[in-house]
Enzyme design. Structure first.
Site, mmCIF file in Angstrom:
data_model
loop_
_atom_site.group_PDB
_atom_site.id
_atom_site.type_symbol
_atom_site.label_atom_id
_atom_site.label_comp_id
_atom_site.label_asym_id
_atom_site.label_seq_id
_atom_site.Cartn_x
_atom_site.Cartn_y
_atom_site.Cartn_z
ATOM 1 N N HIS A 49 -15.152 -8.834 20.864
ATOM 2 C CA HIS A 49 -15.848 -8.614 19.597
ATOM 3 C C HIS A 49 -16.786 -7.421 19.733
ATOM 4 C CE1 HIS A 49 -18.522 -11.465 21.813
ATOM 5 N NE2 HIS A 49 -19.380 -10.526 21.510
HETATM 6 C C1 T46 Z 1 -21.781 -10.648 23.665
HETATM 7 C C2 T46 Z 1 -21.185 -11.029 24.979
HETATM 8 C C3 T46 Z 1 -21.613 -10.107 26.098
HETATM 9 C C4 T46 Z 1 -25.020 -19.543 20.855
HETATM 10 O O1 T46 Z 1 -25.184 -20.648 20.299
HETATM 11 N N1 T46 Z 1 -26.075 -18.708 21.009
HETATM 12 C C5 T46 Z 1 -25.969 -17.497 21.621
HETATM 13 O O2 T46 Z 1 -26.976 -16.773 21.729
HETATM 14 C C6 T46 Z 1 -24.687 -17.108 22.127
HETATM 15 C C7 T46 Z 1 -24.522 -15.752 22.818
HETATM 16 C C8 T46 Z 1 -23.635 -17.947 21.981
HETATM 17 N N2 T46 Z 1 -23.799 -19.160 21.358
HETATM 18 C C9 T46 Z 1 -22.661 -20.069 21.233
HETATM 19 C C10 T46 Z 1 -21.593 -19.587 20.272
HETATM 20 C C11 T46 Z 1 -20.312 -20.114 20.880
HETATM 21 O O3 T46 Z 1 -20.083 -21.425 20.424
HETATM 22 O O4 T46 Z 1 -22.030 -20.149 22.516
HETATM 23 C C12 T46 Z 1 -20.630 -20.182 22.377
HETATM 24 C C13 T46 Z 1 -19.976 -19.079 23.189
HETATM 25 O O5 T46 Z 1 -20.292 -17.813 22.605
HETATM 26 P P1 T46 Z 1 -19.232 -16.595 22.527
HETATM 27 O O6 T46 Z 1 -17.871 -17.120 22.410
HETATM 28 O O7 T46 Z 1 -19.706 -15.652 21.474
HETATM 29 O O8 T46 Z 1 -19.433 -15.947 23.984
HETATM 30 P P2 T46 Z 1 -18.817 -14.595 24.563
HETATM 31 O O9 T46 Z 1 -18.952 -14.699 26.032
HETATM 32 O O10 T46 Z 1 -17.477 -14.298 24.007
HETATM 33 O O11 T46 Z 1 -19.810 -13.415 24.023
HETATM 34 C C14 T46 Z 1 -21.179 -13.387 24.378
HETATM 35 C C15 T46 Z 1 -22.050 -13.093 23.144
HETATM 36 O O12 T46 Z 1 -21.737 -14.022 22.112
HETATM 37 C C16 T46 Z 1 -21.870 -11.700 22.611
HETATM 38 O O13 T46 Z 1 -22.891 -11.394 21.684
HETATM 39 O O14 T46 Z 1 -22.027 -9.479 23.403
HETATM 40 O O15 T46 Z 1 -21.427 -12.383 25.366
#
Ligand code: T46
Length: 134
Positions: A49
């Protein structure tokens, strides 16, 4: 593409090492949120993303991983494996994180609170977004 890696000052002595991060000093923005990922499974790729309005510093504080950055025109792979090194990632940048070592802890300092509406999760929509904002 210009990759912005920041080397933090190490406050080391005979007891070990310490890194201190302060907003607007080592980190070029107001730190509103800190999150970290660990126990990442073998072969897992995360991210996929970009953000509309978010600055972040990624620090692999233990172990190692790789970050793919893509600005819509160029791609760069950045290895992270030093707890005293941060990778600055601006908005408008597609990111993927992969090749996590089993002991990797990837910590992220973010300029904004969590907001799902800030994510661009579709690659074609990302390309359209960066072309519109170029
Ligand atoms: C990014 C990369 C480097 C939350 O509730 N709060 C938060 O601050 C974050 C980051 C995530 N979440 C929840 C949302 C999802 O249910 O944690 C779960 C996993 O998040 P996500 O799938 O977005 O994680 P990544 O590793 O794909 O991405 C993350 C960050 O979301 C993103 O902003 O830049 O790490």
């Amino acid at each position: 593409m210009e990759v912005k890696k920041i080397t933090f000052q190490i406050h080391g002595d005979d007891r070990g090492q310490l890194i201190a991060l302060e907003e607007f000093k080592e980190v070029p923005f107001d730190i509103k949120r800190v999150y970290y990922m660990y126990d990442t499974g073998e072969g897992v790729r995360r991210g996929f993303h970009a953000h509309k309005c978010l600055e972040q510093i990624l620090i692999c504080i233990h172990g190692s991983c790789k970050i793919l950055l893509d600005n819509g025109t160029e791609k760069e792979i950045v290895p992270l494996d030093k707890p005293y090194e941060g990778l600055y990632v601006s908005n408008d940048m597609w990111r993927e994180m992969y090749d996590f070592s089993p002991d990797a802890v990837l910590m992220v300092l973010a300029s904004e609170l969590y907001d799902e509406a800030d994510y661009i999760r579709d690659y074609d929509a990302f390309l359209e977004y960066v072309n519109k904002h170029a």
